[in-house]
Design an enzyme around this catalytic site. Structure first.
Site, PDB file in Angstrom:
ATOM      1  N   GLU A  43       0.843  -1.192   0.000  1.00  0.00           N
ATOM      2  CA  GLU A  43       0.000   0.000   0.000  1.00  0.00           C
ATOM      3  C   GLU A  43       0.880   1.244   0.000  1.00  0.00           C
ATOM      4  O   GLU A  43       1.909   1.296   0.652  1.00  0.00           O
ATOM      5  CB  GLU A  43      -0.897   0.004   1.243  1.00  0.00           C
ATOM      6  CG  GLU A  43      -1.825   1.204   1.318  1.00  0.00           C
ATOM      7  CD  GLU A  43      -2.701   1.212   2.558  1.00  0.00           C
ATOM      8  OE1 GLU A  43      -3.773   1.823   2.500  1.00  0.00           O
ATOM      9  OE2 GLU A  43      -2.312   0.602   3.581  1.00  0.00           O
ATOM     10  N   LYS A 112      -9.852   1.903  -2.512  1.00  0.00           N
ATOM     11  CA  LYS A 112     -10.104   1.422  -1.146  1.00  0.00           C
ATOM     12  C   LYS A 112     -11.536   1.742  -0.733  1.00  0.00           C
ATOM     13  O   LYS A 112     -11.958   2.906  -0.737  1.00  0.00           O
ATOM     14  CB  LYS A 112      -9.099   2.077  -0.204  1.00  0.00           C
ATOM     15  CG  LYS A 112      -9.051   1.511   1.203  1.00  0.00           C
ATOM     16  CD  LYS A 112      -7.898   2.166   1.960  1.00  0.00           C
ATOM     17  CE  LYS A 112      -7.600   1.522   3.289  1.00  0.00           C
ATOM     18  NZ  LYS A 112      -6.407   2.140   3.917  1.00  0.00           N
ATOM     19  N   CYS A 153      -5.681  -2.888   2.606  1.00  0.00           N
ATOM     20  CA  CYS A 153      -5.457  -2.671   4.037  1.00  0.00           C
ATOM     21  C   CYS A 153      -6.724  -2.825   4.883  1.00  0.00           C
ATOM     22  O   CYS A 153      -7.156  -3.924   5.157  1.00  0.00           O
ATOM     23  CB  CYS A 153      -4.790  -1.314   4.247  1.00  0.00           C
ATOM     24  SG  CYS A 153      -3.967  -1.154   5.861  1.00  0.00           S
TER      25      CYS A 153
END
Length: 276
Positions: A43, A112, A153
């Site tokens: 990331e 995301k 994440c």
């Protein structure tokens, strides 16, 4: 193909974007030379991680960073999961992962979905929503080996996303991520093993290496977990590349031995994708 090689690149991110791009490409090539067919970056691989950095380092897609990734994927003939970068689009910023095929084509762009907004008193407070907007779509791409689902994440904390990817036929889930020194030791491996075990899939997480001098210190420990919930490859905190063979026959055996996919009570419950 029953087996393929997956490599995760864990490298030390610097404040200089060009250095990060050069370092990432070098390590990708090294992984490919050692037989990797799919390679994943961490990331925020092209910039320091932090809300104050996102606007400064943000790019369009396609742009400088993704063009470099496209080129190296084509040069190496691999599938490349390009970690994530701060993306600018129509005045909004996103935390975005671009995935490229062996011919350099952009296959999917994952923004995301779940923003990292937490407040653990006395330990860490972080609010991605101060500068970023959330994505609103799922990201699956096809390979000759299997379908792959992508999250970033904090997305891994949401079991529903992994369940939906599993329903779509994914046998490998990849989450570029950067857990910290509070949540990393507590939850990083636990979440990966849970997602792998719940869905009987392989799960991989690619983290930046740890930089104790950074404003946000990453936990590191990039990991690959089997559908049995077993850690089959794991880094420490340092810069490295880890690899493992993804064995789809083994995955099928596990699903046959413990047939939870056939045993689910769809008459009682379900996790469904909502259409826009």
């Amino acid at each position: 193909m029953a087996k393929f090689r997956l490599s995760l690149v864990q490298f030390l991110v610097s404040p200089v974007k060009s250095e990060n791009l050069n370092r990432a490409c070098k390590l990708i090539k090294e992984a490919a030379q050692k037989g990797a067919q799919i390679v994943a970056l961490p990331e925020c691989f092209n910039s320091p991680y932090g809300t104050k950095y996102f606007p400064e380092y943000a790019e369009k897609i396609p742009g400088e960073s993704t063009e470099r990734l496209s080129q190296v994927a084509k040069e190496c003939g691999i599938y490349l999961i390009g970690g994530s970068i701060p993306e600018e689009d129509s005045g909004k910023l996103y935390n975005t992962c671009a995935v490229f095929g062996p011919d350099g084509t952009l296959l999917v762009k994952h923004r995301k979905i779940h923003l990292f907004d937490i407040d653990v008193p006395g330990k860490i407070r972080f609010q991605e929503s101060e500068t970023l907007s959330p994505g609103d779509s799922f990201s699956v791409f096809e390979t000759p080996y299997c379908k792959v689902g992508v999250g970033i994440c904090y997305d891994i904390r949401f079991a529903e996303l992994a369940q939906l990817y599993s329903k779509k036929g994914c046998q490998l889930l990849v989450y570029p991520g950067a857990f910290n020194m509070t949540t990393g030791p507590a939850h990083w491996e636990l979440l990966q093993r849970a997602r792998a075990l719940d869905n009987q899939v392989y799960v991989a997480t690619a983290s930046p290496a740890r930089d104790e001098k950074a404003s946000y210190v990453a936990w590191g420990h990039s990991t690959i977990v089997s559908p049995w919930g077993e850690v089959i490859a794991k880094a420490g905190s340092e810069e490295t590349v880890i690899s493992a063979d993804i064995d789809l026959e083994y995955l099928a055996e596990i699903r046959e031995q413990i047939p939870i996919r056939r045993q689910r009570r769809h008459d009682l419950y379900s996790v469904e994708e909502k259409k826009n």
